[in-house]
Design a protein around this motif. Structure first.
Motif, PDB file in Angstrom:
ATOM      1  N   SER A 111       1.907   3.659  -2.004  1.00  0.00           N
ATOM      2  CA  SER A 111       1.372   5.358  -1.065  1.00  0.00           C
ATOM      3  C   SER A 111      -0.324   5.279  -1.630  1.00  0.00           C
ATOM      4  O   SER A 111      -1.079   5.207  -0.499  1.00  0.00           O
ATOM      5  N   LYS A 112      -0.712   5.017  -2.808  1.00  0.00           N
ATOM      6  CA  LYS A 112      -2.853   5.340  -2.813  1.00  0.00           C
ATOM      7  C   LYS A 112      -3.207   4.202  -2.463  1.00  0.00           C
ATOM      8  O   LYS A 112      -4.279   5.062  -2.215  1.00  0.00           O
ATOM      9  N   LEU A 113      -2.980   3.197  -2.527  1.00  0.00           N
ATOM     10  CA  LEU A 113      -3.693   2.219  -2.501  1.00  0.00           C
ATOM     11  C   LEU A 113      -3.646   2.275  -0.761  1.00  0.00           C
ATOM     12  O   LEU A 113      -5.078   2.201  -0.580  1.00  0.00           O
ATOM     13  N   VAL A 114      -3.039   2.843  -0.347  1.00  0.00           N
ATOM     14  CA  VAL A 114      -2.918   2.998   1.556  1.00  0.00           C
ATOM     15  C   VAL A 114      -3.706   4.086   1.582  1.00  0.00           C
ATOM     16  O   VAL A 114      -4.949   4.205   2.554  1.00  0.00           O
ATOM     17  N   GLN A 115      -3.603   5.150   1.019  1.00  0.00           N
ATOM     18  CA  GLN A 115      -4.217   6.568   0.564  1.00  0.00           C
ATOM     19  C   GLN A 115      -5.823   6.904   0.739  1.00  0.00           C
ATOM     20  O   GLN A 115      -6.446   7.183   1.654  1.00  0.00           O
ATOM     21  N   TYR A 116      -6.319   5.775  -0.631  1.00  0.00           N
ATOM     22  CA  TYR A 116      -7.432   5.927  -0.701  1.00  0.00           C
ATOM     23  C   TYR A 116      -8.527   4.720  -0.635  1.00  0.00           C
ATOM     24  O   TYR A 116      -9.070   4.926  -1.212  1.00  0.00           O
ATOM     25  N   CYS A 117      -7.453   3.054  -0.277  1.00  0.00           N
ATOM     26  CA  CYS A 117      -8.480   2.334  -1.038  1.00  0.00           C
ATOM     27  C   CYS A 117      -8.681   1.597  -0.211  1.00  0.00           C
ATOM     28  O   CYS A 117      -7.495   1.803   1.131  1.00  0.00           O
ATOM     29  N   SER A 118      -9.349   0.721   0.023  1.00  0.00           N
ATOM     30  CA  SER A 118      -9.983  -0.637   1.050  1.00  0.00           C
ATOM     31  C   SER A 118      -9.511  -2.198   0.863  1.00  0.00           C
ATOM     32  O   SER A 118     -10.191  -2.902   0.426  1.00  0.00           O
ATOM     33  N   PRO A 119      -8.689  -2.251  -0.215  1.00  0.00           N
ATOM     34  CA  PRO A 119      -7.968  -3.628  -0.672  1.00  0.00           C
ATOM     35  C   PRO A 119      -8.795  -5.535   0.536  1.00  0.00           C
ATOM     36  O   PRO A 119      -8.506  -4.597   1.688  1.00  0.00           O
ATOM     37  N   ALA A 120      -9.216  -6.525   0.097  1.00  0.00           N
ATOM     38  CA  ALA A 120      -8.502  -7.112   1.048  1.00  0.00           C
ATOM     39  C   ALA A 120      -7.612  -8.028   1.249  1.00  0.00           C
ATOM     40  O   ALA A 120      -7.090  -7.928   2.420  1.00  0.00           O
ATOM     41  N   SER A 121      -6.727  -7.568   1.111  1.00  0.00           N
ATOM     42  CA  SER A 121      -5.188  -7.181   0.791  1.00  0.00           C
ATOM     43  C   SER A 121      -4.671  -7.107   0.226  1.00  0.00           C
ATOM     44  O   SER A 121      -4.706  -6.544  -1.112  1.00  0.00           O
ATOM     45  N   ILE A 122      -2.839  -6.198   0.302  1.00  0.00           N
ATOM     46  CA  ILE A 122      -1.687  -5.999  -0.559  1.00  0.00           C
ATOM     47  C   ILE A 122      -0.612  -7.211  -0.522  1.00  0.00           C
ATOM     48  O   ILE A 122      -0.046  -7.040   0.610  1.00  0.00           O
ATOM     49  N   THR A 123      -0.030  -7.019  -1.367  1.00  0.00           N
ATOM     50  CA  THR A 123       1.251  -8.633  -1.521  1.00  0.00           C
ATOM     51  C   THR A 123       2.206  -7.298  -2.727  1.00  0.00           C
ATOM     52  O   THR A 123       2.116  -6.720  -3.500  1.00  0.00           O
ATOM     53  N   ILE A 124       3.077  -7.301  -2.195  1.00  0.00           N
ATOM     54  CA  ILE A 124       3.978  -6.778  -2.755  1.00  0.00           C
ATOM     55  C   ILE A 124       5.025  -7.743  -2.963  1.00  0.00           C
ATOM     56  O   ILE A 124       6.017  -8.588  -2.407  1.00  0.00           O
ATOM     57  N   SER A 125       5.762  -7.646  -4.237  1.00  0.00           N
ATOM     58  CA  SER A 125       6.448  -8.786  -5.312  1.00  0.00           C
ATOM     59  C   SER A 125       7.546  -8.369  -6.289  1.00  0.00           C
ATOM     60  O   SER A 125       7.006  -7.611  -7.023  1.00  0.00           O
ATOM     61  N   ASP A 126       9.077  -8.763  -6.084  1.00  0.00           N
ATOM     62  CA  ASP A 126       9.852  -8.369  -6.688  1.00  0.00           C
ATOM     63  C   ASP A 126      10.728  -9.432  -6.116  1.00  0.00           C
ATOM     64  O   ASP A 126      11.016 -10.473  -5.526  1.00  0.00           O
ATOM     65  N   LEU A 127      11.526  -9.061  -7.844  1.00  0.00           N
ATOM     66  CA  LEU A 127      13.008  -9.890  -7.833  1.00  0.00           C
ATOM     67  C   LEU A 127      14.141  -9.579  -6.435  1.00  0.00           C
ATOM     68  O   LEU A 127      14.341 -11.042  -6.383  1.00  0.00           O
ATOM     69  N   ASN A 128      13.644  -8.404  -6.145  1.00  0.00           N
ATOM     70  CA  ASN A 128      15.084  -8.226  -5.217  1.00  0.00           C
ATOM     71  C   ASN A 128      14.348  -8.047  -4.204  1.00  0.00           C
ATOM     72  O   ASN A 128      13.317  -8.412  -3.750  1.00  0.00           O
ATOM     73  N   PRO A 129      15.459  -8.358  -2.782  1.00  0.00           N
ATOM     74  CA  PRO A 129      14.616  -8.084  -1.389  1.00  0.00           C
ATOM     75  C   PRO A 129      14.081  -6.569  -1.602  1.00  0.00           C
ATOM     76  O   PRO A 129      14.617  -6.216  -1.241  1.00  0.00           O
ATOM     77  N   ILE A 130      13.300  -6.288  -0.527  1.00  0.00           N
ATOM     78  CA  ILE A 130      12.170  -5.598   0.382  1.00  0.00           C
ATOM     79  C   ILE A 130      12.230  -5.333   1.868  1.00  0.00           C
ATOM     80  O   ILE A 130      12.241  -6.541   2.373  1.00  0.00           O
ATOM     81  N   ASP A 131      13.362  -4.095   1.935  1.00  0.00           N
ATOM     82  CA  ASP A 131      13.577  -3.871   3.375  1.00  0.00           C
ATOM     83  C   ASP A 131      11.690  -3.310   3.979  1.00  0.00           C
ATOM     84  O   ASP A 131      12.030  -2.395   3.373  1.00  0.00           O
ATOM     85  N   ARG A 132      11.076  -4.175   5.432  1.00  0.00           N
ATOM     86  CA  ARG A 132      10.293  -4.037   5.484  1.00  0.00           C
ATOM     87  C   ARG A 132       9.618  -2.181   6.177  1.00  0.00           C
ATOM     88  O   ARG A 132       9.035  -1.528   5.868  1.00  0.00           O
ATOM     89  N   GLU A 133      11.072  -2.357   7.064  1.00  0.00           N
ATOM     90  CA  GLU A 133      11.256  -1.530   7.532  1.00  0.00           C
ATOM     91  C   GLU A 133      11.848  -0.172   7.152  1.00  0.00           C
ATOM     92  O   GLU A 133      11.579   0.834   7.084  1.00  0.00           O
ATOM     93  N   GLN A 134      12.351  -0.333   6.394  1.00  0.00           N
ATOM     94  CA  GLN A 134      13.180   0.984   5.442  1.00  0.00           C
ATOM     95  C   GLN A 134      11.775   1.751   4.614  1.00  0.00           C
ATOM     96  O   GLN A 134      11.846   2.679   4.760  1.00  0.00           O
ATOM     97  N   ASN A 135      11.004   0.621   4.753  1.00  0.00           N
ATOM     98  CA  ASN A 135       9.862   0.914   3.487  1.00  0.00           C
ATOM     99  C   ASN A 135       8.477   0.974   4.046  1.00  0.00           C
ATOM    100  O   ASN A 135       6.915   1.380   3.354  1.00  0.00           O
ATOM    101  N   LYS A 136       9.091   0.984   5.723  1.00  0.00           N
ATOM    102  CA  LYS A 136       7.529   1.100   6.446  1.00  0.00           C
ATOM    103  C   LYS A 136       6.371   0.053   6.012  1.00  0.00           C
ATOM    104  O   LYS A 136       5.183   1.061   6.488  1.00  0.00           O
TER     105      LYS A 136
END
Length: 447
Positions: free
Chosen positions: A31-56
């Motif tokens: 949330s803070k990366l989206v709000q304030y930052c301009s990174p070259a890219s954002i990747t989310i990594s987790d052992l468990n599945p991530i619902d892209r639609e649910q997490n917008k």
């Protein structure tokens, strides 16, 4: 632009960023990366599945899930690690920079932070200090291991704000910045399944003070001997009279030599061990509030759930939930603290801790000891020396439901039963909170 937003924006600008772990903290980082930052890219990594639609999550946010979720960390410039994630490689073996919300937050606000760690009591002390400051009308905030990611409060802070932050060993493990006011409550055998040795566990914990500066303060249990460090060290004890802060018989001698009498007849915190917690809270808080303000707030403070929490009277028995207990010392204190104890429920995940002190203490009592799960079986075998005929006070049952049922049968009316497991809940329950909730549910169903 605030100091926080400017710092995190500059820190991540044009960098490839990975969020390792997408629980509550990982989501607040995103949330803070989206709000304030301009990174070259954002990747989310987790052992468990991530619902892209649910997490917008937009399509340009890459998702890595499954067993190989840590295999490509060196593809990134910065990795924000969540506390619950155990790195498969030490940061020294990685090319990327391993950081965390806590590291970034402390880099901005360290001078305004009271940080609290320790094996036991840190949630109580954190909550009590915050309660005192808040009730006294100060601009205070609570966050950290207490369940509130620090990024969630960052936008609320002003230069006058005081942040009371609970810190776990996992949050501190790779920290290179310490709070200006640090509290190190105690150090017991814990988390050895992760750290292997007590020294490694201590090495993680001591980052709460290791990077302090001249003029900072460390309140430290007198049994812990900190390395040569810059800040003022205030030792605290309930056994060593020579400590800077000493508490005995509900009387606190603070670091200025003044006496504060704990109003035991007016407070809700049970147990002598909580007198130690109150002593530290008083010595910290008196730098901000008056004696009267502290006393009023202390008397209105309610203990946290699952910490010697009174569940109620069922079948004529007073039941107490101490699910937070994962060490011998806390189970021993539980029996010393509840009124008229007659039975105790012990056991959970077996992480190989030494139960000798607990077994010796239980041998010296007359309470019924009901052991359960893997560690409980080990305690039971130690209590009976492998011979179940040795003592009819010691019992073993497989699970918590069986333990509650047996306790209801063998605990005399008018007496107390406490669940103080001296063991972790993992592998059986999601966490100690769920274990406590299940215990309270089972007790409330007793007819």
């Amino acid at each position: 632009m605030s100091a926080f937003s400017e710092y995190i924006s500059n820190y991540t600008n044009n960098k490839s960023v990975c969020i390792l772990g997408f629980g509550r903290e990982g989501k607040s980082t995103y949330s803070k990366l989206v709000q304030y930052c301009s990174p070259a890219s954002i990747t989310i990594s987790d052992l468990n599945p991530i619902d892209r639609e649910q997490n917008k999550l937009p399509d340009d946010v890459k998702l890595i899930t499954g067993k190989e979720y840590q295999s490509s960390l060196d593809d990134f410039d910065i990795v924000f690690k969540s506390p619950g994630i155990v790195l498969e490689k030490h940061p020294n073996e990685l090319k990327c920079e391993i950081t965390s919300e806590t590291q970034v937050f402390f880099s901005v606000f360290r001078d305004q932070i009271i940080g609290i760690t320790g094996t036991k009591g840190k949630s109580t002390v954190t909550s009590l200090i915050y309660h005192v400051l808040d009730q006294s009308g100060l601009d205070s905030h609570i966050a950290g291991n207490i369940g509130i990611p620090v990024f969630e409060i960052a936008d609320q802070l002003t230069p006058e704000s005081i942040v009371v932050c609970e810190l776990s060993c996992h949050q501190l493990e790779y920290m290179s910045v310490s709070p200006s006011k640090a509290v190190f409550l105690n150090l017991y055998e814990e988390h050895l399944d992760h750290y292997g040795t007590m020294q490694n566990y201590y090495n993680a914990k001591k980052n709460i003070y290791l990077h302090q500066k001249s003029g900072d303060i460390l309140w430290c249990n007198s049994d812990i001997r900190p390395d040569n460090i810059a800040p003022q060290v205030i030792t605290v004890s309930n056994t060593e009279k020579s400590a800077d802060v000493f508490v005995s018989n509900a009387s606190v001698r603070d670091s200025d030599g003044e006496v504060f009498s704990i109003p035991t007849d007016k407070i809700k915190l049970l147990g002598v061990h909580n007198h130690y917690n109150i002593a530290i809270a008083w010595d910290v808080c008196r730098k901000y509030v008056s004696r009267e303000q502290f006393t009023d707030a202390l008397c209105s403070f309610s203990p946290l759930a699952h910490r010697l929490e009174y569940v109620g009277n069922f079948r004529g028995i007073n039941w107490y939930d101490d699910s937070i207990s994962t060490a011998c010392a806390t189970a021993i204190e539980a029996l010393k603290s509840v009124p008229e104890p007659a039975s105790i429920l012990i056991g959970g995940m077996d992480r190989g801790i030494d139960y000798t002190s607990l077994v010796e203490f239980l041998h010296g009592t007359d309470v019924q000891v009901i052991c359960m799960e893997a560690s409980g079986k080990r305690v039971y075998d130690m209590l009976t020396n492998g011979n179940s005929a040795n003592n009819d006070r010691f019992h073993y049952v497989p699970h918590l439901a069986d333990a509650v049922e047996l306790a209801a049968k063998i605990t005399p009316e008018g007496k107390s039963c406490v669940m103080s497991p001296a063991a972790a809940s993992y592998g059986i329950f999601k966490n100690f909170e769920e274990r406590g909730d299940v215990f309270k549910s089972l007790v409330s169903q007793l007819k």
